[in-house]
Write a protein that holds these residues in place. Structure first.
Motif, PDB file in Angstrom:
ATOM      1  N   THR A   1       0.819  -1.212   0.000  1.00 29.34           N
ATOM      2  CA  THR A   1       0.000   0.000   0.000  1.00 29.34           C
ATOM      3  C   THR A   1       0.851   1.260   0.000  1.00 29.34           C
ATOM      4  O   THR A   1       0.561   2.201  -0.721  1.00 29.34           O
ATOM      5  N   ASP A   2       1.885   1.300   0.826  1.00 31.28           N
ATOM      6  CA  ASP A   2       2.675   2.521   0.942  1.00 31.28           C
ATOM      7  C   ASP A   2       3.238   2.953  -0.404  1.00 31.28           C
ATOM      8  O   ASP A   2       3.047   4.084  -0.836  1.00 31.28           O
ATOM      9  N   ARG A   3       3.897   2.041  -1.069  1.00 32.14           N
ATOM     10  CA  ARG A   3       4.527   2.376  -2.347  1.00 32.14           C
ATOM     11  C   ARG A   3       3.488   2.696  -3.412  1.00 32.14           C
ATOM     12  O   ARG A   3       3.598   3.688  -4.112  1.00 32.14           O
ATOM     13  N   ARG A   4       2.484   1.860  -3.547  1.00 28.49           N
ATOM     14  CA  ARG A   4       1.521   2.031  -4.640  1.00 28.49           C
ATOM     15  C   ARG A   4       0.604   3.225  -4.435  1.00 28.49           C
ATOM     16  O   ARG A   4       0.513   4.097  -5.293  1.00 28.49           O
ATOM     17  N   ASP A   5      -0.125   3.269  -3.320  1.00 25.71           N
ATOM     18  CA  ASP A   5      -1.146   4.299  -3.116  1.00 25.71           C
ATOM     19  C   ASP A   5      -0.578   5.647  -2.694  1.00 25.71           C
ATOM     20  O   ASP A   5      -1.165   6.681  -2.991  1.00 25.71           O
ATOM     21  N   ARG A   6       0.551   5.638  -1.992  1.00 25.89           N
ATOM     22  CA  ARG A   6       1.085   6.893  -1.463  1.00 25.89           C
ATOM     23  C   ARG A   6       2.208   7.489  -2.304  1.00 25.89           C
ATOM     24  O   ARG A   6       2.516   8.673  -2.171  1.00 25.89           O
ATOM     25  N   VAL A   7       2.838   6.693  -3.175  1.00 20.80           N
ATOM     26  CA  VAL A   7       3.967   7.192  -3.968  1.00 20.80           C
ATOM     27  C   VAL A   7       3.692   7.084  -5.468  1.00 20.80           C
ATOM     28  O   VAL A   7       3.673   8.085  -6.181  1.00 20.80           O
ATOM     29  N   GLU A   8       3.492   5.863  -5.958  1.00 20.96           N
ATOM     30  CA  GLU A   8       3.386   5.663  -7.406  1.00 20.96           C
ATOM     31  C   GLU A   8       2.098   6.232  -8.008  1.00 20.96           C
ATOM     32  O   GLU A   8       2.131   6.860  -9.058  1.00 20.96           O
ATOM     33  N   LYS A   9       0.982   5.981  -7.366  1.00 25.33           N
ATOM     34  CA  LYS A   9      -0.278   6.449  -7.947  1.00 25.33           C
ATOM     35  C   LYS A   9      -0.406   7.975  -7.951  1.00 25.33           C
ATOM     36  O   LYS A   9      -0.835   8.530  -8.960  1.00 25.33           O
ATOM     37  N   PRO A  10      -0.028   8.685  -6.877  1.00 21.75           N
ATOM     38  CA  PRO A  10      -0.109  10.141  -6.989  1.00 21.75           C
ATOM     39  C   PRO A  10       0.717  10.685  -8.148  1.00 21.75           C
ATOM     40  O   PRO A  10       0.273  11.581  -8.872  1.00 21.75           O
ATOM     41  N   ARG A  11       1.885  10.131  -8.342  1.00 23.51           N
ATOM     42  CA  ARG A  11       2.726  10.594  -9.454  1.00 23.51           C
ATOM     43  C   ARG A  11       2.084  10.265 -10.798  1.00 23.51           C
ATOM     44  O   ARG A  11       2.001  11.117 -11.691  1.00 23.51           O
ATOM     45  N   ALA A  12       1.600   9.042 -10.952  1.00 22.39           N
ATOM     46  CA  ALA A  12       0.981   8.637 -12.221  1.00 22.39           C
ATOM     47  C   ALA A  12      -0.275   9.454 -12.511  1.00 22.39           C
ATOM     48  O   ALA A  12      -0.498   9.888 -13.645  1.00 22.39           O
ATOM     49  N   TYR A  13      -1.099   9.688 -11.499  1.00 22.23           N
ATOM     50  CA  TYR A  13      -2.328  10.464 -11.712  1.00 22.23           C
ATOM     51  C   TYR A  13      -2.007  11.928 -12.007  1.00 22.23           C
ATOM     52  O   TYR A  13      -2.659  12.558 -12.839  1.00 22.23           O
ATOM     53  N   ALA A  14      -0.989  12.493 -11.354  1.00 23.75           N
ATOM     54  CA  ALA A  14      -0.592  13.878 -11.630  1.00 23.75           C
ATOM     55  C   ALA A  14      -0.028  14.009 -13.034  1.00 23.75           C
ATOM     56  O   ALA A  14      -0.320  14.976 -13.748  1.00 23.75           O
ATOM     57  N   GLU A  15       0.796  13.050 -13.455  1.00 23.16           N
ATOM     58  CA  GLU A  15       1.351  13.079 -14.814  1.00 23.16           C
ATOM     59  C   GLU A  15       0.247  13.030 -15.859  1.00 23.16           C
ATOM     60  O   GLU A  15       0.365  13.620 -16.925  1.00 23.16           O
ATOM     61  N   THR A  16      -0.827  12.331 -15.554  1.00 23.53           N
ATOM     62  CA  THR A  16      -1.954  12.195 -16.466  1.00 23.53           C
ATOM     63  C   THR A  16      -2.824  13.446 -16.461  1.00 23.53           C
ATOM     64  O   THR A  16      -3.590  13.665 -17.383  1.00 23.53           O
ATOM     65  N   GLY A  17      -2.711  14.264 -15.411  1.00 23.98           N
ATOM     66  CA  GLY A  17      -3.477  15.504 -15.338  1.00 23.98           C
ATOM     67  C   GLY A  17      -4.834  15.360 -14.664  1.00 23.98           C
ATOM     68  O   GLY A  17      -5.697  16.230 -14.812  1.00 23.98           O
ATOM     69  N   ILE A  18      -5.045  14.284 -13.927  1.00 21.87           N
ATOM     70  CA  ILE A  18      -6.307  14.120 -13.209  1.00 21.87           C
ATOM     71  C   ILE A  18      -6.349  15.187 -12.117  1.00 21.87           C
ATOM     72  O   ILE A  18      -5.439  15.262 -11.286  1.00 21.87           O
ATOM     73  N   PRO A  19      -7.398  16.041 -12.097  1.00 24.39           N
ATOM     74  CA  PRO A  19      -7.409  17.206 -11.211  1.00 24.39           C
ATOM     75  C   PRO A  19      -7.294  16.906  -9.713  1.00 24.39           C
ATOM     76  O   PRO A  19      -6.634  17.657  -8.997  1.00 24.39           O
ATOM     77  N   VAL A  20      -7.930  15.831  -9.233  1.00 23.17           N
ATOM     78  CA  VAL A  20      -7.917  15.540  -7.800  1.00 23.17           C
ATOM     79  C   VAL A  20      -7.677  14.042  -7.588  1.00 23.17           C
ATOM     80  O   VAL A  20      -8.288  13.208  -8.259  1.00 23.17           O
ATOM     81  N   TYR A  21      -6.791  13.738  -6.652  1.00 19.24           N
ATOM     82  CA  TYR A  21      -6.577  12.362  -6.197  1.00 19.24           C
ATOM     83  C   TYR A  21      -6.901  12.331  -4.710  1.00 19.24           C
ATOM     84  O   TYR A  21      -6.260  13.013  -3.908  1.00 19.24           O
ATOM     85  N   LEU A  22      -7.927  11.555  -4.348  1.00 17.44           N
ATOM     86  CA  LEU A  22      -8.349  11.411  -2.960  1.00 17.44           C
ATOM     87  C   LEU A  22      -7.875  10.059  -2.452  1.00 17.44           C
ATOM     88  O   LEU A  22      -8.257   9.025  -2.990  1.00 17.44           O
ATOM     89  N   LEU A  23      -7.058  10.087  -1.412  1.00 14.99           N
ATOM     90  CA  LEU A  23      -6.607   8.860  -0.771  1.00 14.99           C
ATOM     91  C   LEU A  23      -7.268   8.771   0.598  1.00 14.99           C
ATOM     92  O   LEU A  23      -7.094   9.654   1.437  1.00 14.99           O
ATOM     93  N   ILE A  24      -8.049   7.730   0.789  1.00 14.97           N
ATOM     94  CA  ILE A  24      -8.664   7.463   2.086  1.00 14.97           C
ATOM     95  C   ILE A  24      -7.786   6.411   2.744  1.00 14.97           C
ATOM     96  O   ILE A  24      -7.792   5.247   2.357  1.00 14.97           O
ATOM     97  N   ASP A  25      -6.997   6.869   3.690  1.00 13.85           N
ATOM     98  CA  ASP A  25      -5.951   6.044   4.291  1.00 13.85           C
ATOM     99  C   ASP A  25      -6.461   5.438   5.595  1.00 13.85           C
ATOM    100  O   ASP A  25      -6.510   6.104   6.633  1.00 13.85           O
ATOM    101  N   ARG A  26      -6.838   4.172   5.526  1.00 11.40           N
ATOM    102  CA  ARG A  26      -7.377   3.504   6.710  1.00 11.40           C
ATOM    103  C   ARG A  26      -6.281   3.168   7.717  1.00 11.40           C
ATOM    104  O   ARG A  26      -6.565   2.991   8.895  1.00 11.40           O
TER     105      ARG A  26
END
Length: 193
Positions: A120-145
Motif C-alpha cells: 500500500t505505501d509504495r503504490r497508493d502513497r507514492v506511485e499512484k499520486p505521481r501517475a495520476y498527476a502526470e496524467t493531469g487528473i485534477p484531484v486524487y483522494l486517498l482514504i488512508d485507513r
C-alpha cells in the motif's frame, strides 16, 4: 496491491494483451500496470466497499450529474500505464461505449482506499499520486485507513500534485474544483480496523 517485480516487465501494449488473454475468468484478480510494473490489486473487503458507497452517495447528492465509476484508466505520462482506481468521479455517461480501459479526459477525481497489505505505501502513497498527476487528473483522494486520514492531492503540474492536504477522519474536507464537493469524514471512523 502487490507488485510482481521492481523492474519494468513489459510494455503497455503487452499489458493490454495480457489482460485480454486473462479475461474475466480469474476471480479476485485486478491487474494494474503503473510505472512499468505489473501489479495485482486484491479484492477489497466489505469496509472498503462501504467507503466507496459512502463516497458515491455524497457525490450524487452534491452533484447529481456525477457518478463514482469502477473504471480502468489508461494513464498518460512518463511511462504510461493502466490503473484501476477504487473510484473514478466523472459524468454519469463518461465511459459509455468505452471498454475495460478508458482515457482520462473526463475524469474529475480518482479515489483510492488503502488495503491492509504491504504494498500500500509504495503504490497508493507514492506511485499512484505521481501517475495520476502526470496524467493531469485534477484531484486524487486517498482514504488512508492505516493512518485514519484523508489525503487530498490537487493542482497537478504534469509531474506531481502541487497541493496536498492531510486531515484526520472526522474533519470536513473540501475537494477543490472541478470536483467542488465537501466531505464530512466522520463516518469513515466506522470502517477502519
Amino acid at each position: 496491491m502487490t507488485a510482481i517485480s521492481e523492474r519494468p516487465q513489459m510494455l503497455p501494449e503487452q499489458f493490454e494483451e495480457f489482460v485480454r488473454r486473462l479475461g474475466r475468468t480469474v476471480e479476485g484478480i485486478r491487474p494494474e500496470f503503473i510505472n512499468g510494473k505489473l501489479g495485482v490489486k486484491p479484492v477489497p473487503d466489505g469496509d472498503h466497499g462501504r467507503i466507496i458507497q459512502w463516497l458515491n452517495r455524497i457525490s450524487i447528492q452534491a452533484r447529481p450529474e456525477l457518478y463514482v465509476h469502477d473504471q480502468g484508466l489508461k494513464l498518460q505520462g512518463y511511462q504510461g500505464g493502466f490503473a484501476r482506481p477504487d473510484g473514478t468521479l466523472a459524468d454519469a455517461d463518461a465511459f459509455v461505449g468505452h471498454g475495460e480501459w478508458a482515457t482520462t479526459e473526463q475524469v474529475l477525481m480518482v479515489a483510492e482506499v488503502t488495503l491492509f497489505e504491504s504494498d500500500t505505501d509504495r503504490r497508493d502513497r507514492v506511485e499512484k499520486p505521481r501517475a495520476y498527476a502526470e496524467t493531469g487528473i485534477p484531484v486524487y483522494l486517498l482514504i488512508d485507513r492505516d493512518s485514519a486520514e484523508v489525503i487530498v492531492h490537487s493542482q497537478p503540474d504534469g509531474v506531481r500534485y502541487e497541493t496536498v492536504q492531510t486531515l484526520p477522519f472526522g474533519r470536513s474536507v473540501r475537494l477543490s474544483d472541478p470536483v467542488g464537493i465537501t466531505l464530512d469524514t466522520e463516518p469513515l471512523k466506522n470502517w477502519v480496523r
